[in-house]
Design a protein around this motif. Structure first.
Motif, PDB file in Angstrom:
ATOM      1  N   GLY A  77       0.781  -1.226   0.000  1.00 36.59           N
ATOM      2  CA  GLY A  77       0.000   0.000   0.000  1.00 36.59           C
ATOM      3  C   GLY A  77       0.814   1.277   0.000  1.00 36.59           C
ATOM      4  O   GLY A  77       0.272   2.355   0.275  1.00 36.59           O
ATOM      5  N   GLU A  78       2.098   1.195  -0.307  1.00 37.11           N
ATOM      6  CA  GLU A  78       2.957   2.384  -0.318  1.00 37.11           C
ATOM      7  C   GLU A  78       3.494   2.657  -1.726  1.00 37.11           C
ATOM      8  O   GLU A  78       4.634   3.085  -1.902  1.00 37.11           O
ATOM      9  N   GLU A  79       2.657   2.399  -2.734  1.00 34.79           N
ATOM     10  CA  GLU A  79       3.114   2.504  -4.122  1.00 34.79           C
ATOM     11  C   GLU A  79       3.591   3.910  -4.481  1.00 34.79           C
ATOM     12  O   GLU A  79       4.619   4.077  -5.145  1.00 34.79           O
ATOM     13  N   ARG A  80       2.843   4.935  -4.047  1.00 33.33           N
ATOM     14  CA  ARG A  80       3.197   6.306  -4.427  1.00 33.33           C
ATOM     15  C   ARG A  80       4.541   6.710  -3.845  1.00 33.33           C
ATOM     16  O   ARG A  80       5.414   7.236  -4.546  1.00 33.33           O
ATOM     17  N   GLY A  81       4.711   6.484  -2.554  1.00 32.31           N
ATOM     18  CA  GLY A  81       5.978   6.814  -1.914  1.00 32.31           C
ATOM     19  C   GLY A  81       7.128   6.025  -2.494  1.00 32.31           C
ATOM     20  O   GLY A  81       8.232   6.547  -2.684  1.00 32.31           O
ATOM     21  N   ALA A  82       6.883   4.742  -2.796  1.00 27.01           N
ATOM     22  CA  ALA A  82       7.927   3.891  -3.362  1.00 27.01           C
ATOM     23  C   ALA A  82       8.345   4.385  -4.744  1.00 27.01           C
ATOM     24  O   ALA A  82       9.535   4.378  -5.090  1.00 27.01           O
ATOM     25  N   THR A  83       7.378   4.839  -5.534  1.00 26.60           N
ATOM     26  CA  THR A  83       7.682   5.333  -6.879  1.00 26.60           C
ATOM     27  C   THR A  83       8.571   6.573  -6.820  1.00 26.60           C
ATOM     28  O   THR A  83       9.569   6.684  -7.544  1.00 26.60           O
ATOM     29  N   TYR A  84       8.225   7.510  -5.936  1.00 26.23           N
ATOM     30  CA  TYR A  84       9.039   8.720  -5.826  1.00 26.23           C
ATOM     31  C   TYR A  84      10.415   8.414  -5.235  1.00 26.23           C
ATOM     32  O   TYR A  84      11.407   9.058  -5.607  1.00 26.23           O
TER      33      TYR A  84
END
Length: 252
Positions: free
Chosen positions: A228-235
């Protein structure tokens, strides 16, 4: 040769550092782990392209593009074969303890997890060693640095599951350290392979780049996007990629 040996110790020692941190922080949140691993993925992605694949094209001459593409796919297929034999991170992240209260299955799965990490560290180490065959020390250190950075969170995640499975702290630490020793051996093997014959250098560079791309796409990204941390992981991946770009710009 001294620099290569120190680099090999540094790459393998990063797993050792991760293991120490794993003992200090036994309960690492998925959010923190995913961000750190994603940053490492970005670093490795830049290192694979800048330090391995582009030099492969340069050294390949007239047939450079064909040699490079063939090397990339061969590197990926090699790790794909390893995955068929021993699955890795995201396939072993869950351990079913309720259906096996005696803990035997849990212990077996954790040991398989550690073995998988050790096996995958060999081609990663080879990638670090192959980079020195291009005689561009800055790019070789960039590749090795990217791999070493990835080894720190990998060393951290070994500790918790092994302790939870009932393995003593001493044996847990020894097992974690051994996965780093495998990487040291791989680094030296990669270096000696390309120094014996410069003719294999373009293919070896692309092969090493392919193994790194495979690890990033097949293991690191799925693992960092599973909680559930896709956005943070992408950045975090983008930040890691840009950090390596800036580093290569100033070192180059």
């Amino acid at each position: 040769m001294t620099l290569v040996l120190l680099t090999a110790l540094g790459v393998g020692g990063a797993t050792f550092v991760g293991a120490v941190l794993g003992f200090c922080f036994k309960h690492i949140s998925h959010r923190f782990s995913d961000i750190v691993l994603s940053f490492a993925a970005g670093v490795m992605l830049a290192a694979a392209v800048i330090g391995l694949i582009l030099p492969s094209l340069d050294y390949g001459g007239q047939w450079g593009i064909l040699i490079t593409c063939a090397g990339i796919f061969c590197g990926a297929l090699c790790l794909n074969l390893f995955d068929r034999l021993v699955p890795h991170l995201h396939r072993l992240s869950g351990v079913d303890t309720e259906s096996h209260p005696d803990g035997t299955a849990k212990l077996d799965k954790v040991l398989l997890f550690v073995t998988a990490i050790a096996i995958h560290n060999l081609p990663e180490g080879i990638a670090a060693g192959v980079g020195f065959g291009s005689e561009n020390t800055a790019e070789a250190l960039t590749v090795a640095g990217g791999i070493a950075l990835q080894n720190i969170p990998e060393g951290m995640v070994i500790i918790g599951p092994m302790l939870a499975a009932g393995i003593s702290p001493k044996r847990t630490f020894v097992c974690a350290a051994l996965t780093g020793v495998v990487e040291i051996i791989g680094t030296l093997l990669g270096y000696f392979a390309v120094t014996v014959s410069e003719a294999v250098l373009p293919f070896a560079l692309a092969f090493a780049g392919g193994t790194m791309l495979y690890v990033i796409s097949d293991e690191m990204i799925p693992e960092t996007h599973a909680h559930g941390e896709e956005r943070g992981a992408t950045y975090a991946l983008l930040v890691g990629f840009c950090v390596m770009l800036i580093t290569d710009f100033f070192l180059g």
